[in-house]
Design an enzyme around this catalytic site. Structure first.
Site, PDB file in Angstrom:
ATOM      1  N   SER A 191      95.912 -37.302  75.970  1.00 21.88           N
ATOM      2  CA  SER A 191      96.547 -37.580  74.664  1.00 21.88           C
ATOM      3  C   SER A 191      96.187 -39.001  74.258  1.00 21.88           C
ATOM      4  O   SER A 191      95.999 -39.873  75.131  1.00 21.88           O
ATOM      5  CB  SER A 191      98.068 -37.465  74.778  1.00 21.88           C
ATOM      6  OG  SER A 191      98.686 -37.964  73.602  1.00 21.88           O
ATOM      7  N   TYR A 248     105.902 -39.895  78.845  1.00 21.27           N
ATOM      8  CA  TYR A 248     104.837 -38.945  78.474  1.00 21.27           C
ATOM      9  C   TYR A 248     103.500 -39.673  78.397  1.00 21.27           C
ATOM     10  O   TYR A 248     102.490 -39.206  78.950  1.00 21.27           O
ATOM     11  CB  TYR A 248     105.181 -38.314  77.117  1.00 21.27           C
ATOM     12  CG  TYR A 248     104.059 -37.488  76.511  1.00 21.27           C
ATOM     13  CD1 TYR A 248     103.774 -36.204  76.970  1.00 21.27           C
ATOM     14  CD2 TYR A 248     103.283 -38.000  75.468  1.00 21.27           C
ATOM     15  CE1 TYR A 248     102.744 -35.453  76.412  1.00 21.27           C
ATOM     16  CE2 TYR A 248     102.251 -37.259  74.905  1.00 21.27           C
ATOM     17  CZ  TYR A 248     101.989 -35.988  75.380  1.00 21.27           C
ATOM     18  OH  TYR A 248     100.967 -35.245  74.826  1.00 21.27           O
TER      19      TYR A 248
HETATM   20  P1  NAP Z   1     102.806 -26.500  72.492  1.00 26.28           P
HETATM   21  O1  NAP Z   1     102.449 -25.982  71.147  1.00 26.28           O
HETATM   22  O2  NAP Z   1     104.193 -26.980  72.748  1.00 26.28           O
HETATM   23  O3  NAP Z   1     102.389 -25.408  73.588  1.00 26.28           O
HETATM   24  C1  NAP Z   1     102.639 -25.694  74.939  1.00 26.28           C
HETATM   25  C2  NAP Z   1     102.007 -24.624  75.798  1.00 26.28           C
HETATM   26  O4  NAP Z   1     102.144 -25.032  77.164  1.00 26.28           O
HETATM   27  C3  NAP Z   1     102.684 -23.273  75.673  1.00 26.28           C
HETATM   28  O5  NAP Z   1     101.691 -22.287  75.848  1.00 26.28           O
HETATM   29  C4  NAP Z   1     103.662 -23.281  76.842  1.00 26.28           C
HETATM   30  O6  NAP Z   1     103.975 -21.978  77.357  1.00 26.28           O
HETATM   31  C5  NAP Z   1     102.856 -24.032  77.874  1.00 26.28           C
HETATM   32  N1  NAP Z   1     103.656 -24.661  78.919  1.00 26.28           N
HETATM   33  C6  NAP Z   1     104.649 -25.591  78.775  1.00 26.28           C
HETATM   34  N2  NAP Z   1     105.149 -25.934  79.969  1.00 26.28           N
HETATM   35  C7  NAP Z   1     104.468 -25.197  80.886  1.00 26.28           C
HETATM   36  C8  NAP Z   1     104.546 -25.077  82.293  1.00 26.28           C
HETATM   37  N3  NAP Z   1     105.423 -25.790  83.007  1.00 26.28           N
HETATM   38  N4  NAP Z   1     103.697 -24.218  82.915  1.00 26.28           N
HETATM   39  C9  NAP Z   1     102.810 -23.481  82.206  1.00 26.28           C
HETATM   40  N5  NAP Z   1     102.692 -23.547  80.861  1.00 26.28           N
HETATM   41  C10 NAP Z   1     103.523 -24.399  80.222  1.00 26.28           C
HETATM   42  O7  NAP Z   1     101.863 -27.749  72.875  1.00 26.28           O
HETATM   43  P2  NAP Z   1     100.462 -28.254  72.288  1.00 26.28           P
HETATM   44  O8  NAP Z   1     100.734 -29.188  71.163  1.00 26.28           O
HETATM   45  O9  NAP Z   1      99.539 -27.107  72.083  1.00 26.28           O
HETATM   46  O10 NAP Z   1      99.997 -29.167  73.504  1.00 26.28           O
HETATM   47  C11 NAP Z   1      99.032 -28.740  74.447  1.00 26.28           C
HETATM   48  C12 NAP Z   1      98.549 -29.948  75.223  1.00 26.28           C
HETATM   49  O11 NAP Z   1      98.015 -30.916  74.305  1.00 26.28           O
HETATM   50  C13 NAP Z   1      99.644 -30.673  76.006  1.00 26.28           C
HETATM   51  O12 NAP Z   1      99.126 -31.119  77.239  1.00 26.28           O
HETATM   52  C14 NAP Z   1      99.988 -31.864  75.121  1.00 26.28           C
HETATM   53  O13 NAP Z   1     100.504 -32.943  75.850  1.00 26.28           O
HETATM   54  C15 NAP Z   1      98.613 -32.167  74.543  1.00 26.28           C
HETATM   55  N6  NAP Z   1      98.666 -32.938  73.299  1.00 26.28           N
HETATM   56  C16 NAP Z   1      99.236 -32.428  72.168  1.00 26.28           C
HETATM   57  C17 NAP Z   1      99.269 -33.191  71.014  1.00 26.28           C
HETATM   58  C18 NAP Z   1      99.895 -32.718  69.725  1.00 26.28           C
HETATM   59  O14 NAP Z   1     100.023 -33.533  68.785  1.00 26.28           O
HETATM   60  N7  NAP Z   1     100.292 -31.456  69.609  1.00 26.28           N
HETATM   61  C19 NAP Z   1      98.727 -34.480  71.026  1.00 26.28           C
HETATM   62  C20 NAP Z   1      98.155 -34.967  72.187  1.00 26.28           C
HETATM   63  C21 NAP Z   1      98.131 -34.184  73.327  1.00 26.28           C
HETATM   64  P3  NAP Z   1     105.167 -21.065  76.724  1.00 26.28           P
HETATM   65  O15 NAP Z   1     104.592 -20.485  75.449  1.00 26.28           O
HETATM   66  O16 NAP Z   1     105.443 -20.041  77.759  1.00 26.28           O
HETATM   67  O17 NAP Z   1     106.330 -21.974  76.451  1.00 26.28           O
END
Ligand code: NAP
Length: 252
Positions: A147, A161
């Site tokens: 991130s 985080y």
């Molecule tokens: P999201 O929309 O909240 O989706 C999270 C995903 O991770 C879901 O599929 C969830 O499964 C799964 N998950 C959560 N906890 C888990 C666990 N303990 N074991 C297995 N699966 C788990 O998140 P996102 O925005 O797509 O983020 C994905 C990645 O990108 C993360 O690592 C996040 O830190 C990173 N990121 C995101 C952003 C942003 O702005 N969105 C920015 C920088 C980095 P369920 O559907 O079963 O809940």
């Protein structure tokens, strides 16, 4: 165990957001996909169904990357479904409610580090055991989702985080050097503000829209724009790229 010629990709947290976009794109590019989820089975099933509808191959794989038993269950299910592994995207990640350092509890910190750091490291270890030429595998590729928080620090929102993602950056550099001679490339992507449900899960549903003015490109990114970068790092187009951390942040 079934073994086919199709390369197999495991995407942790593949049921929603960035992970779901990676799963769908990877299937379009010829990968058979293991779509991991923690609890949202309908979301994972929807990704699997969309891939099948488009003529691809995918299975939903339940498991919490924040526990050793969960990681074992995930890899056992991948072994059973496909009998091989060629790529891993360490995408599963969580944020917390906005909090200053004096409000962060040991329980929250433990869970954050278990899911974001230990989960990624344990999954990479299990993947290396299967992919390394040292262990009789064919080599492979790992992409870690970091991130921009690792660089910016997330002051006043979630420094825990940000620190967990800093660990992912260090891990990416070290692991890339350690397993280069095992036939495995390791890279990371640092998303900026991406329009997914992650922000709502951290109690800030409007975060992506509200932070848009601070982004040089003046908008949040899409999950697909992050997936496009991940697919590049998974593909032979990046065959000489390892240990790289690619910002996908609209310049933020
Ligand atoms: P999201 O929309 O909240 O989706 C999270 C995903 O991770 C879901 O599929 C969830 O499964 C799964 N998950 C959560 N906890 C888990 C666990 N303990 N074991 C297995 N699966 C788990 O998140 P996102 O925005 O797509 O983020 C994905 C990645 O990108 C993360 O690592 C996040 O830190 C990173 N990121 C995101 C952003 C942003 O702005 N969105 C920015 C920088 C980095 P369920 O559907 O079963 O809940």
């Amino acid at each position: 165990m079934k073994i086919s010629d199709q390369p197999v990709l495991l995407v942790t947290g593949g049921s929603r957001g960035i992970g779901a976009a990676v799963c769908l794109s990877a299937a379009e590019h010829g990968w058979a996909v293991a779509v991991n989820y923690a609890s949202n089975r309908p979301a994972a099933d929807a990704v699997v169904a969309a891939i099948a509808q488009a003529g691809g191959t995918a299975v939903a794989v339940e498991g919490d990357v924040g526990s050793e038993a969960g990681v074992s269950a995930i890899f056992d299910a991948v072994d059973k479904a496909f009998g091989r592994l060629d790529g891993l995207v360490n995408n599963a990640g969580i944020v917390g409610m906005p909090a200053r350092i004096d409000e962060i509890t040991p329980e929250r910190l433990d869970r954050m580090l278990r899911v974001n750091v230990s989960g990624s490291i344990l999954c990479a270890a299990a993947a290396v055991r299967r992919m390394s030429v040292r262990h009789g595998g064919k080599g492979g590729v790992i992409v870690n989702i970091s991130s921009m928080a690792a660089v910016l620090g997330s002051a006043g929102q979630y420094v825990d985080y940000a620190a967990s993602k800093g660990a992912i950056d260090s891990f990416t550099i070290g692991l890339s050097r350690e397993v280069a001679s095992d036939g495995i490339r390791v890279n990371a992507v640092r998303p900026g503000i991406i329009d997914t449900e992650l922000h709502a899960s951290g109690g800030l549903p409007d975060r992506a829209r509200e932070l848009s003015p601070s982004v040089p490109l003046k908008r949040p990114g899409t999950a697909q724009e992050v997936a496009d970068a991940v697919l590049y790092l998974l593909s032979p187009s990046s065959s000489y790229v390892t240990g790289a951390i690619l910002n996908v942040s609209g310049g933020r």
